[in-house]
Design a protein around this motif. Sequence first.
Motif, PDB file in Angstrom:
ATOM      1  N   GLY A  31       0.837  -1.185   0.000  1.00  0.00           N
ATOM      2  CA  GLY A  31       0.000   0.000   0.000  1.00  0.00           C
ATOM      3  C   GLY A  31       0.872   1.234   0.000  1.00  0.00           C
ATOM      4  N   LEU A  32       0.386   2.319   0.604  1.00  0.00           N
ATOM      5  CA  LEU A  32       1.140   3.567   0.669  1.00  0.00           C
ATOM      6  C   LEU A  32       1.836   3.616   2.024  1.00  0.00           C
ATOM      7  CD1 LEU A  32       1.540   6.029  -1.191  1.00  0.00           C
ATOM      8  CD2 LEU A  32      -0.183   7.216   0.154  1.00  0.00           C
ATOM      9  N   ARG A  39       2.186   3.016   7.730  1.00  0.00           N
ATOM     10  CA  ARG A  39       1.287   3.157   6.595  1.00  0.00           C
ATOM     11  C   ARG A  39       0.558   4.496   6.610  1.00  0.00           C
ATOM     12  NH1 ARG A  39      -0.587  -1.446   4.001  1.00  0.00           N
ATOM     13  NH2 ARG A  39       0.461  -3.361   4.591  1.00  0.00           N
ATOM     14  N   TYR A  64      -6.045   7.686  -0.097  1.00  0.00           N
ATOM     15  CA  TYR A  64      -5.308   7.705   1.161  1.00  0.00           C
ATOM     16  C   TYR A  64      -5.363   9.112   1.761  1.00  0.00           C
ATOM     17  CZ  TYR A  64      -3.121   3.304  -0.348  1.00  0.00           C
ATOM     18  OH  TYR A  64      -2.881   2.015  -0.757  1.00  0.00           O
ATOM     19  N   ASN A  66      -3.180  11.519   4.808  1.00  0.00           N
ATOM     20  CA  ASN A  66      -2.121  11.646   5.806  1.00  0.00           C
ATOM     21  C   ASN A  66      -2.716  12.244   7.074  1.00  0.00           C
ATOM     22  OD1 ASN A  66       0.175  12.081   7.312  1.00  0.00           O
ATOM     23  ND2 ASN A  66       0.848  13.857   6.109  1.00  0.00           N
ATOM     24  N   ALA A  74       6.133   9.401   0.985  1.00  0.00           N
ATOM     25  CA  ALA A  74       5.447   8.121   0.850  1.00  0.00           C
ATOM     26  C   ALA A  74       5.884   7.368  -0.396  1.00  0.00           C
ATOM     27  CB  ALA A  74       3.935   8.330   0.813  1.00  0.00           C
ATOM     28  N   PHE A  76       4.499   3.978  -2.764  1.00  0.00           N
ATOM     29  CA  PHE A  76       3.438   3.011  -3.017  1.00  0.00           C
ATOM     30  C   PHE A  76       4.063   1.681  -3.417  1.00  0.00           C
ATOM     31  CE2 PHE A  76       0.228   0.865  -5.613  1.00  0.00           C
ATOM     32  CZ  PHE A  76      -0.856   0.903  -4.746  1.00  0.00           C
ATOM     33  N   THR A  91      -0.546   8.923  -9.503  1.00  0.00           N
ATOM     34  CA  THR A  91      -0.933   9.417  -8.189  1.00  0.00           C
ATOM     35  C   THR A  91      -1.277  10.894  -8.314  1.00  0.00           C
ATOM     36  OG1 THR A  91       1.313  10.069  -7.550  1.00  0.00           O
ATOM     37  CG2 THR A  91       0.634   7.816  -7.050  1.00  0.00           C
ATOM     38  N   ARG A 136       6.590  -0.444  -7.425  1.00  0.00           N
ATOM     39  CA  ARG A 136       6.872   0.580  -6.431  1.00  0.00           C
ATOM     40  C   ARG A 136       6.910   1.931  -7.132  1.00  0.00           C
ATOM     41  NH1 ARG A 136       9.756  -3.819  -5.571  1.00  0.00           N
ATOM     42  NH2 ARG A 136      10.054  -4.621  -3.460  1.00  0.00           N
ATOM     43  N   VAL A 139       5.824   8.582  -4.371  1.00  0.00           N
ATOM     44  CA  VAL A 139       4.797   9.568  -4.711  1.00  0.00           C
ATOM     45  C   VAL A 139       5.121  10.957  -4.171  1.00  0.00           C
ATOM     46  CG1 VAL A 139       3.012   7.816  -4.803  1.00  0.00           C
ATOM     47  CG2 VAL A 139       3.396   9.033  -2.674  1.00  0.00           C
ATOM     48  N   THR A 148      -4.514  11.691  -1.073  1.00  0.00           N
ATOM     49  CA  THR A 148      -3.905  11.361  -2.356  1.00  0.00           C
ATOM     50  C   THR A 148      -4.659  10.199  -2.977  1.00  0.00           C
ATOM     51  OG1 THR A 148      -1.865  10.713  -3.508  1.00  0.00           O
ATOM     52  CG2 THR A 148      -2.227   9.762  -1.337  1.00  0.00           C
ATOM     53  N   VAL A 150      -4.413   7.096  -5.697  1.00  0.00           N
ATOM     54  CA  VAL A 150      -3.525   6.229  -6.482  1.00  0.00           C
ATOM     55  C   VAL A 150      -4.399   5.420  -7.447  1.00  0.00           C
ATOM     56  CG1 VAL A 150      -1.873   4.331  -6.416  1.00  0.00           C
ATOM     57  CG2 VAL A 150      -1.841   6.068  -4.617  1.00  0.00           C
TER      58      VAL A 150
END
Length: 783
Positions: A31-32, A39, A64, A66, A74, A76, A91, A136, A139, A148, A150
């Motif tokens: 994930g992110l 995470r 997502y 923050n 971050a 991904f 992203t 990977r 971002v 954000t 993705v």
Amino acid sequence: MGCTCSQPQQARSQARRHRPEYAIVDSNSCGLIMKKGHRVHLKSVEVEVQVKGYVATVTSTLQYVNEEELPVEALFVLPLPAEAALCHFSTKIADQEVVAEVHDKQKVQEIYADALRSGQQTFFWGETQESPGVFRLAVGNLPPKESTAVTLIYVIELAVQADDGLRFCLPSVLNPQCASTNIVACTCKVPYTLSLGIHITSSIPVSRVVSSCSLEPLIYLNTAQTQAKVSLSPGHKFNRDVEMLLYYKDAHQPTAIVEAGLPNAKQGSLMGDSLVMLSLSPEFPEEVVSSFGERGEFILVMDQSGSMAGSLMRNAKETLLLLLKSLPLGCYFNIYGFGSDFKSFFRKSVAYTQKTMEKAAEKVQAMEADMVGTEILKPLKHIYKQDHLPDHPKQVFLFTDGDVKNTKEILDLVRTHSRSHRCFTFGIGQFAGTALITGMAREGRGFAQFITSKDRLQLKVMQSLSFALQPAVVDISVKWTLPEGMSVTTLSPPLNVLFQGQRALLYAQLTGESSGSDEGTVTVHYSLEGQPVRNQFTFCLKAAEDTGLGIHRLAARSLIQSLEMEHREKKDESLREKVVELSVQSGVSSSFTAFLAVHKGSGQPVKGPLVRDAIPASYLEYDEEYDSDPGHQGKPCELYIPSSWHSPVCEYSVRASASPHCPAQREPYLDLVSLQKAAGNWDLEAKLFDVLGKTEQELAKQKPLQVDSAVWATVLALIWLHGFRTPEQEEWKFIAMKATSWIRSQKVENLSECVQAGNAVLGCRVEEEHLTYICPRHCHYYH
């Protein structure tokens, strides 16, 4: 699971000093993620699936946020199915959008090197030379309380199940609590929402869609029922994989679907022209199946590297024994063990008799996980060099718990010999290489199985054996008839063989415009049991408005793979140029291209942490003596891929953390299986008494008069299987078929009395018909 890499300690130490912070992925790092593996909170997952016939285009958007008080940098991280073709990744943070685009790898590397020399850090991602990797993308900085999105899009052929259903799976890999487990479902809370919708378009009617998860009702979008949509019911917690099975009416009917190209692409190019996808899945008449006379040459190839020690090897040996006992009379067989080298039970394949079966069974019991490394190429080359046995098509069954560095070389070898054999593969445990396992089965026209901690290897092997004991069509040819002004170019490699239960997708490029008719004709010729078969049908040349380009991208991947193989053989640089051009044009990566992350609009490379897709072997704390120690306790994994994706860890081996010596009890019916003779019968002996839980005197007292002791023993064994081991019936069905066939051959006059007596002594209520019926599909193997 052996590692074939070996670098000097000095080189490994030097590489570790320059290890990027984000290079290692642990069990929670999907994930992110932020630094230290924490995470970024996932809030929602929206998935839209466009299904065209047998191809799915999957678009996933993950939101997502923050929730920290400070900005976070971050990354991904997400493994993709090995058979998927990634064609978009982006992203978006506020107004800043980053898009990964395909470029020539040589040019990307130049940009990468220039950035490093100037003190900048640049990201790129691409397929390695040996195996696909984990996706990977850095971002950048995510401001506090900022969201954000993705978005990733991939295309995949839907796997065909034994009942003709098409399987689509959305793994629960993004659930942080579920990602590091092997269980089918976890009971943890999922702090985000999931929405999933599927839109289906086909040239034949959609029958139904079923799932283990709750679905909304299937909605047909036209009266012909060739378009439909279905969605996941609201409130799904995503604490388990979302699996769906799609069924078409007349599933064996050949179909052709046309997909329009990109309007702004160059006419005459693959992405500019329309493409047609032809689906073939011949239906075999029952009389052909029941009279099929080819017995087969079965080659069983078992990984004996150190990581197979303990319960894995014990389970593998029991499975080999079950498979050995289930082989049909009249076939030929051999068994190979491999590590860094290989050895075979017999110098060449031998006829399946009581003597050879007993000798092989003894050797199976003596097998140990005592061979260093995982070298699959050597035994395969040896197997393919052996003479072909007339009327006995070769069937290779390969078992391994590892991955290798030379996957593509192995796949090339299997593809080269695909006309003369069939390859069934079994990936044992979560670290078995998906690219290797699925690729060998695909190129060898076989079937791939993955066995995790909750699966029974015996069941999976018997499923594949059932699939192997089927006839095939050969000498397949396809002829296209199009209106004047149009021409067709085949993109797929020639199709040599197609077995019952298999489906083949062939791609072709349509050039020009029709001067009149909107219909084309396809004529398929093939041979079935020496008899020519002709199948002709028409299809609509007018493409649907909503293309999705899924067919184009899978066709591009098919053509790319063929060109890459040809390049490896001929070393022709013009072929490399064709691959790069096609890869860039279609957005599907290749071994010569890579994804470069750029800011949308500016075209400038993204500045961020240095991250490479493939983790070099030097990044792993690898012990070269690991596989020479069968009693190892394993090392913690530095790179983790959730098993629900069945993805390769990387092209290098990573160690399992569980002890191989966990206790396991032998299945009682496996003791029964070990006592069966090659012809299918049992003898009345002390070991059989122990399995049945009866004394010799008890069985002798109930035995009907004038009944042969072997017949009595065989009837008792069958009653015990049907009475006490019904849940495992798929595993022992071939054992039972052989026994039933043997009983029939004895022409027992008082069989009903035998069955009644057997039920009485064992305390069962098994009907006589259960001991006399043989499935017509397989009966020819056991007469």
